[in-house]
Design a protein around this motif. Sequence first.
Motif: not given
Length: 504
Positions: A6-11, A363-368, A464-469, A494-500
């Motif tokens: 939530e803090t990251l989202k607010n930032i 990922l689709s929403l982020v690209v869009e 994400i958590r050390g794993k490249a996707i 950034i928001q996509s990484k938080i979501a994933l």
Amino acid sequence: MIKYQETLKNIHTQLGHGGDLPVFSATLNRIQELSRSPESDAMVLAMAVMKDANLSAKLLRIANTPEFNRGMGNVTVISRAVVLLGFNRIKNLCISLKLIESFTEAYPDSNIEKLLLRAFLNASMARELAAKAGVRDIEETFLCGLLFNLGEIIIASTMPAVYQEMCLARIAGDKSWSSIQLATLGGQFSDIGQDLAQSWGFPPSVVKTMDEMTAEESDHLVHKQHLLVSFSHTLIEKIYGELNHEQSMEHLSSALRDDFSLQDQDVESCFEDACKLSANMVEEYGIDLKGLVPAMQETGEPRLDECIRRTAYFFHSRNQLVESESTGVKAPKKRDESPGKQLYFLNRLAELTAEKGSAHDILSLVVEGIKACTSYERVMFCLYRQSPLMLGMKIAEGDSLESLEQFFTPQRKESDLRLFYHVIKKEMTLLVSDLNEPGWKERLPAAFIKEVGPSGMVIAPVVIRGKAIGLFYADRVDKPLEDKDFTCFNQFVIQSKIALSHKA
């Protein structure tokens, strides 16, 4: 974990309202890339700097101060400044100037000048200590010092009411500063600083230095840089009375003697030089030097009391000199409003995260969203696999996508994709605003330039958590990229990484 998200989202929501942020975009991204390249020369770096006229003017004035220009004659052109001061020194000056400029202009009412100024003071002190100690890369130590307290700067600027409550709780003295951060934000300032510094493309060695735990788990150089930067930060906090540290000046000095063979006179000399450099930077922006004048106090430590007295005298005297010369104060720049369309997509992304949507939907929403909110002509997400090694286009938006689809296929030669694999491995965003800038066409894969043909492009790895996707890619074919589009692109990534991460 939820509170931290939530803090990251607010930032990131607030960063979207500050027109000049993220701080380290556009010009700085180009300067960092060019300064890493052995093929770049002084003129190439100078051209990148000169694209920002305000930055160029300030850089030249700083380069001609006695602390930087020691008998080298008047420096009147950027290319000469690069030659005389060096790539990395110029890069760090640019980052420092932009750090102060972007935050003070985007958040003129947040009263964070003292944090920004002490960040530069910390960086200068750490650099001087590193030079005395014989550390191999003193300019990277400067960068570590500058970003060491980035998390606190971010919270103070984007969440000022929350930060004020935290400061009041600290003054009350019932809880430690670390406990207050954890209870209020769900994490430490260092966690926030590391997340943002990594997303803005800073080297992993710099990011790891920002936290004691990650520094201890890293190589010897990173650990040494952390010790120097942490010492500088602690000393400055003691001087300015921000926190009561159990460690005395003698204990801190003893650690420097044991680890780096630095004596008390070395530390005093380094701090004096750092104060002079900081005063020059402050005066360049017309910021009141009173923010660097410590309050007089009796600590019970004679050496610390003397240091406080001398620091107060230096900055107070320098401030009086500036006032007598009646230097003008730069008017704050009007903020840009964040587009409603961007907020719409980010809110949809937040809802999708709360609903535990699939990775593909996120990922689709982020690209869009990137395609809808920027002038990028083509946007895609490429899926990465390590065994067998491959990059394949998975999701895409835009016109003329055939060339991208044909280039990013499992059959593509590894040599053609080496740059993209390198970006993923280093976990660093690559921004090439204009491929016609000197040096870029020689550094990028020839097959990619010929087949895909962008005028400007940006690549951001998704780890994400050390794993490249995979990675996000966006470009324009008709003209170079615009700074504001990179800001938007970066926020979506950034928001996509938080979501994933929340889903993992």
